[in-house]
Scaffold this motif. Structure first.
Motif, PDB file in Angstrom:
ATOM      1  N   VAL A   2       0.622  -1.365  -0.148  1.00 37.14           N
ATOM      2  CA  VAL A   2      -0.055  -0.154  -0.177  1.00 37.14           C
ATOM      3  C   VAL A   2       0.868   1.000   0.001  1.00 37.14           C
ATOM      4  O   VAL A   2       0.938   1.907  -1.216  1.00 37.14           O
ATOM      5  N   HIS A   3       1.611   1.463   0.920  1.00 39.88           N
ATOM      6  CA  HIS A   3       2.791   2.366   0.774  1.00 39.88           C
ATOM      7  C   HIS A   3       4.101   2.801  -0.916  1.00 39.88           C
ATOM      8  O   HIS A   3       3.830   4.059  -0.556  1.00 39.88           O
ATOM      9  N   LEU A   4       3.735   1.367  -0.819  1.00 43.67           N
ATOM     10  CA  LEU A   4       4.802   2.043  -1.860  1.00 43.67           C
ATOM     11  C   LEU A   4       4.025   2.372  -3.898  1.00 43.67           C
ATOM     12  O   LEU A   4       4.423   3.378  -4.504  1.00 43.67           O
ATOM     13  N   ASN A   5       2.966   1.718  -3.381  1.00 40.11           N
ATOM     14  CA  ASN A   5       2.097   2.365  -4.288  1.00 40.11           C
ATOM     15  C   ASN A   5       1.454   3.623  -3.977  1.00 40.11           C
ATOM     16  O   ASN A   5       1.544   4.555  -5.099  1.00 40.11           O
ATOM     17  N   ALA A   6       1.297   4.211  -3.093  1.00 42.78           N
ATOM     18  CA  ALA A   6       1.217   5.969  -2.265  1.00 42.78           C
ATOM     19  C   ALA A   6       2.398   6.249  -2.733  1.00 42.78           C
ATOM     20  O   ALA A   6       2.195   7.699  -3.616  1.00 42.78           O
ATOM     21  N   VAL A   7       3.514   5.687  -2.964  1.00 41.17           N
ATOM     22  CA  VAL A   7       4.578   6.635  -3.195  1.00 41.17           C
ATOM     23  C   VAL A   7       5.465   6.815  -4.749  1.00 41.17           C
ATOM     24  O   VAL A   7       5.052   7.440  -5.145  1.00 41.17           O
ATOM     25  N   ARG A   8       4.973   5.787  -5.621  1.00 44.25           N
ATOM     26  CA  ARG A   8       4.786   5.750  -6.930  1.00 44.25           C
ATOM     27  C   ARG A   8       4.054   7.264  -7.159  1.00 44.25           C
ATOM     28  O   ARG A   8       4.664   7.432  -7.995  1.00 44.25           O
ATOM     29  N   VAL A   9       2.759   7.292  -6.690  1.00 43.05           N
ATOM     30  CA  VAL A   9       1.812   8.109  -7.173  1.00 43.05           C
ATOM     31  C   VAL A   9       2.139   9.490  -7.138  1.00 43.05           C
ATOM     32  O   VAL A   9       2.241  10.347  -7.333  1.00 43.05           O
ATOM     33  N   GLN A  10       2.603   9.330  -6.050  1.00 43.91           N
ATOM     34  CA  GLN A  10       2.473  10.877  -4.754  1.00 43.91           C
ATOM     35  C   GLN A  10       3.843  11.242  -5.643  1.00 43.91           C
ATOM     36  O   GLN A  10       3.732  12.593  -5.678  1.00 43.91           O
ATOM     37  N   VAL A  11       5.076  10.534  -5.508  1.00 43.46           N
ATOM     38  CA  VAL A  11       6.254  11.494  -6.080  1.00 43.46           C
ATOM     39  C   VAL A  11       5.862  11.160  -7.219  1.00 43.46           C
ATOM     40  O   VAL A  11       6.546  12.705  -7.913  1.00 43.46           O
ATOM     41  N   THR A  12       5.780  10.557  -8.305  1.00 43.49           N
ATOM     42  CA  THR A  12       5.380  10.889  -9.537  1.00 43.49           C
ATOM     43  C   THR A  12       4.739  12.515  -9.653  1.00 43.49           C
ATOM     44  O   THR A  12       4.182  13.445 -10.595  1.00 43.49           O
ATOM     45  N   ALA A  13       3.525  12.423  -9.008  1.00 45.67           N
ATOM     46  CA  ALA A  13       2.699  14.496  -8.707  1.00 45.67           C
ATOM     47  C   ALA A  13       3.405  15.341  -8.765  1.00 45.67           C
ATOM     48  O   ALA A  13       2.934  16.497  -8.969  1.00 45.67           O
ATOM     49  N   LEU A  14       4.243  14.863  -7.359  1.00 47.45           N
ATOM     50  CA  LEU A  14       5.185  16.301  -7.449  1.00 47.45           C
ATOM     51  C   LEU A  14       6.262  16.533  -7.960  1.00 47.45           C
ATOM     52  O   LEU A  14       6.856  17.822  -8.441  1.00 47.45           O
ATOM     53  N   ILE A  15       6.692  15.698  -8.564  1.00 49.98           N
ATOM     54  CA  ILE A  15       7.561  15.990  -9.803  1.00 49.98           C
ATOM     55  C   ILE A  15       6.926  16.714 -10.784  1.00 49.98           C
ATOM     56  O   ILE A  15       7.784  17.591 -11.680  1.00 49.98           O
ATOM     57  N   PHE A  16       6.099  16.281 -11.145  1.00 44.82           N
ATOM     58  CA  PHE A  16       5.028  17.454 -12.633  1.00 44.82           C
ATOM     59  C   PHE A  16       4.825  18.189 -11.784  1.00 44.82           C
ATOM     60  O   PHE A  16       4.911  19.472 -12.577  1.00 44.82           O
ATOM     61  N   LYS A  17       4.072  18.581 -10.366  1.00 41.40           N
ATOM     62  CA  LYS A  17       4.385  19.811 -10.217  1.00 41.40           C
ATOM     63  C   LYS A  17       4.952  20.136 -10.158  1.00 41.40           C
ATOM     64  O   LYS A  17       5.226  22.195 -10.491  1.00 41.40           O
ATOM     65  N   THR A  18       6.623  20.506  -9.236  1.00 44.45           N
ATOM     66  CA  THR A  18       7.247  20.858  -9.171  1.00 44.45           C
ATOM     67  C   THR A  18       7.878  20.998 -10.662  1.00 44.45           C
ATOM     68  O   THR A  18       8.380  22.714 -10.837  1.00 44.45           O
ATOM     69  N   ARG A  19       7.772  20.604 -11.776  1.00 42.77           N
ATOM     70  CA  ARG A  19       8.039  20.860 -13.230  1.00 42.77           C
ATOM     71  C   ARG A  19       7.318  22.126 -13.862  1.00 42.77           C
ATOM     72  O   ARG A  19       7.590  22.588 -14.592  1.00 42.77           O
ATOM     73  N   LYS A  20       6.357  22.005 -13.202  1.00 37.77           N
ATOM     74  CA  LYS A  20       5.335  22.612 -13.664  1.00 37.77           C
ATOM     75  C   LYS A  20       5.248  24.369 -13.691  1.00 37.77           C
ATOM     76  O   LYS A  20       4.953  25.211 -14.021  1.00 37.77           O
ATOM     77  N   VAL A  21       5.545  24.611 -12.228  1.00 43.39           N
ATOM     78  CA  VAL A  21       6.371  25.962 -11.781  1.00 43.39           C
ATOM     79  C   VAL A  21       7.728  26.515 -11.968  1.00 43.39           C
ATOM     80  O   VAL A  21       8.126  27.004 -11.974  1.00 43.39           O
ATOM     81  N   GLY A  22       8.694  25.439 -13.462  1.00 41.02           N
ATOM     82  CA  GLY A  22       9.153  25.686 -14.036  1.00 41.02           C
ATOM     83  C   GLY A  22      10.867  25.254 -12.657  1.00 41.02           C
ATOM     84  O   GLY A  22      11.428  25.887 -12.634  1.00 41.02           O
ATOM     85  N   LYS A  23      10.726  24.419 -12.029  1.00 40.37           N
ATOM     86  CA  LYS A  23      11.644  24.188 -11.085  1.00 40.37           C
ATOM     87  C   LYS A  23      11.578  22.854 -10.949  1.00 40.37           C
ATOM     88  O   LYS A  23      11.609  21.886 -12.340  1.00 40.37           O
ATOM     89  N   THR A  24      13.246  22.000 -11.038  1.00 46.09           N
ATOM     90  CA  THR A  24      13.678  21.005 -10.672  1.00 46.09           C
ATOM     91  C   THR A  24      13.752  20.218  -9.061  1.00 46.09           C
ATOM     92  O   THR A  24      13.938  20.978  -8.348  1.00 46.09           O
TER      93      THR A  24
END
Length: 416
Positions: free
Chosen positions: A64-86
Motif C-alpha cells: 500500500v505504501h509503495l503504491n502511494a510513493v509511486r503515485v505521490q512522488v510522480t505527482a510531486l515531480i510533475f507539480k515541481t516541473r509545472k512551476v519551472g523548478k527541478t
C-alpha cells in the motif's frame, strides 16, 4: 519519467532494504532513495517490484505504501516541473519519508478516492458493517489501480478508457470478472453521488462488463433437509442442527436468526410469528413460524436454542452434513493462496451459515407466491431475490419429467 523499486542488502541482517530510483527526465541521473521498509529477498517479486504475497498483513502494508510513493512522488515531480523548478534528492527523500510514516491516508482533492471517502462518510449511519467492509474492498482496488497507472485518478477522468484500463488491470492481477464488475458498479454509484453534488461526470458513458459465468446457488434440497433432521449425530452437534433447520425454515441471515428470542414472538390471527428488525437492512420483518420451527422450540421448553459462535456453528454444520451423507460433488470457488480457484468438493465441505437462507428461498419458490417470500426474506426487488434461487432445482426437473410422461400417456393410451 521512471520510478523503479529494488533491493539492497542490509549490513547487519539477512534482510534487504527496499529502495527506489527516480528518473525525472532523461538523460538526468536518477535519484536513489531509501524507504523504511525491509524484506527477505525470497519474499520480493522482482518483476512486479513489490512483495510477492501482497495479502500477508505485513507485506500488504508495504505494498500500500509503495503504491502511494509511486503515485505521490510522480505527482510531486510533475507539480515541481509545472512551476519551472527541478526536483531535488532532499525534497524527494522528505516526501517519501512523509508518505511511509503517515498513519492516515489523505486523498487528492477531486480524486475518485476522495469522493469514495466522502460517500462512505455520508452513508456511515445508513450502512451495516458488512457493507462498509465491501466498500473498503472497492477502495483498496482503486488504490492498487492508481499504483498500476502511477497517477491520481480524478472524478472527471472516469470514462470508457478508465473502464478498459481497469479491466486490463483486473486481468493482470487475476481478479475474477465478477469482482471487477462489482467494483465498476460501485464507481458508477460514486459518480452518481458526485453529480448530486453538482459535479459533471461521464457516468452515462460507462458500461459495466457482463459476467459470463453462471452463478450456481448452493442449497439444501427438501430431501437433504429431511436427512439432516433424521441423521444420528452426537449430542454436542444437536444445537447446531436445530439452528440449521431453523435457518432453512425462516430464511434469515445468521446475524438475525442466531439472535432470535422469545421476546420477538407474537401471535397474529392465531399464528405464532416472529417480529424483528434485520440487522443488515434495518427492515421490520414479521414472519409466521413454520411448524418445524415450532417443533424445535418445544424441545427447548418453547424457547430458542442457546446462541452459538459463528465459527463454531459453521464448523458444526459441516460435520452434521457429512454425517447425513450430503456428499454429492459440487463445484465451488475456494481461496487458494490469495486468489479464488474453481475446485470440486463434497457438498458438506462447502456449507456455510448462509445455506439456510438460500435453501428457504429456493425450496419455497414456485410453491409460495414470490411477494410473500420476499416479504419474509426482506429483499427489496425480485431481481435480488432471484439471486438466491438455485436455477437447477432437481425436484422440479423430476416433476416436469413426470408431467411429460403423464401427458404422453394420456395422448397415446395404446403405448405401454
Amino acid at each position: 519519467m521512471q520510478i523503479n523499486f529494488f533491493l539492497i542488502p542490509e549490513k547487519s541482517s539477512a534482510k534487504y532494504r527496499i529502495c527506489l530510483s527516480v528518473v525525472p527526465d532523461l538523460p538526468q541521473k536518477p535519484f536513489i532513495c531509501e524507504t523504511p521498509f525491509i524484506i527477505k529477498k525470497e519474499d520480493w517479486d522482482e518483476q512486479k517490484q513489490r512483495p510477492a504475497n501482497i495479502y500477508l498483513k505485513q507485506h500488504k502494508r508495504i505494498h500500500v505504501h509503495l503504491n502511494a510513493v509511486r503515485v505521490q512522488v510522480t505527482a510531486l515531480i510533475f507539480k515541481t516541473r509545472k512551476v519551472g523548478k527541478t526536483s531535488s534528492l532532499k525534497g524527494l527523500t522528505r516526501k517519501i519519508r512523509e508518505i511511509c510514516s503517515a498513519e492516515r491516508k489523505e486523498y487528492a482533492e477531486g480524486s475518485l478516492l476522495a469522493m469514495m471517502k466522502s460517500y462512505m462518510e455520508d452513508k456511515a449511519d445508513a450502512i451495516c458493517l458488512s457493507t462498509y467492509r465491501r466498500y473498503m474492498v472497492f477502495m483498496r482496488m482503486i488504490e492498487k489501480f492508481e499504483g498500476f497507472t502511477v497517477r491520481h485518478i480524478s472524478v472527471e477522468e472516469v470514462n470508457p478508457e478508465f473502464i478498459r484500463q481497469f479491466c486490463q488491470f483486473g486481468k493482470e492481477e487475476h481478479y475474477t470478472q465478477s469482482t471487477v464488475s462489482r467494483t465498476i458498479e460501485f464507481v458508477k454509484t460514486i459518480l452518481n453521488y458526485a453529480e448530486r453534488k453538482g459535479i459533471i461526470t461521464k457516468v452515462r458513458q460507462l458500461e459495466v462488463p457482463k459476467v459470463k459465468s453462471v452463478k450456481k446457488v448452493m442449497i439444501l434440497t427438501e430431501e437433504e433437509i429431511a436427512r439432516v433432521s433424521e441423521a444420528e449425530i452426537p449430542e454436542n452437534l444437536q444445537r447446531a442442527r436445530d439452528w440449521l433447520l431453523i435457518s432453512c425454515y425462516t430464511g434469515q441471515r445468521i446475524s438475525d436468526f442466531m439472535h432470535f428470542n422469545n421476546g420477538q414472538i407474537t401471535e397474529i390471527g392465531g399464528k405464532q410469528c416472529l417480529s424483528f428488525m434485520q440487522k443488515k437492512t434495518r427492515k421490520e420483518i414479521v414472519l409466521p413460524l413454520h411448524p418445524e420451527v415450532l417443533n424445535i422450540l418445544k424441545k427447548y421448553g418453547n424457547s430458542f436454542p442457546q446462541a452459538m459462535d459463528t465459527t463454531i456453528y459453521n464448523r458444526h454444520i459441516k460435520k452434521i452434513a457429512a454425517l447425513a451423507s450430503i456428499s454429492d460433488p459440487v463445484n465451488v470457488r475456494k481461496r487458494i493462496g490469495f486468489r479464488g480457484k474453481d475446485i470440486q468438493v463434497e457438498k458438506w465441505q462447502s456449507m456455510t451459515s448462509h445455506i439456510g437462507r438460500r435453501s428457504f428461498a429456493s425450496n419455497f419458490y414456485g410453491q409460495i407466491p414470490t411477494p410473500l417470500l420476499m416479504q419474509a426474506t426482506g429483499h427489496s426487488t425480485e431481481q435480488m431475490f432471484l439471486n438466491y434461487i438455485n436455477s437447477v432445482h432437481y425436484d422440479r426437473v423430476i416433476s416436469l419429467g413426470n408431467y411429460f410422461e403423464q401427458l404422453y400417456a394420456s395422448r397415446n393410451p395404446a403405448c405401454p
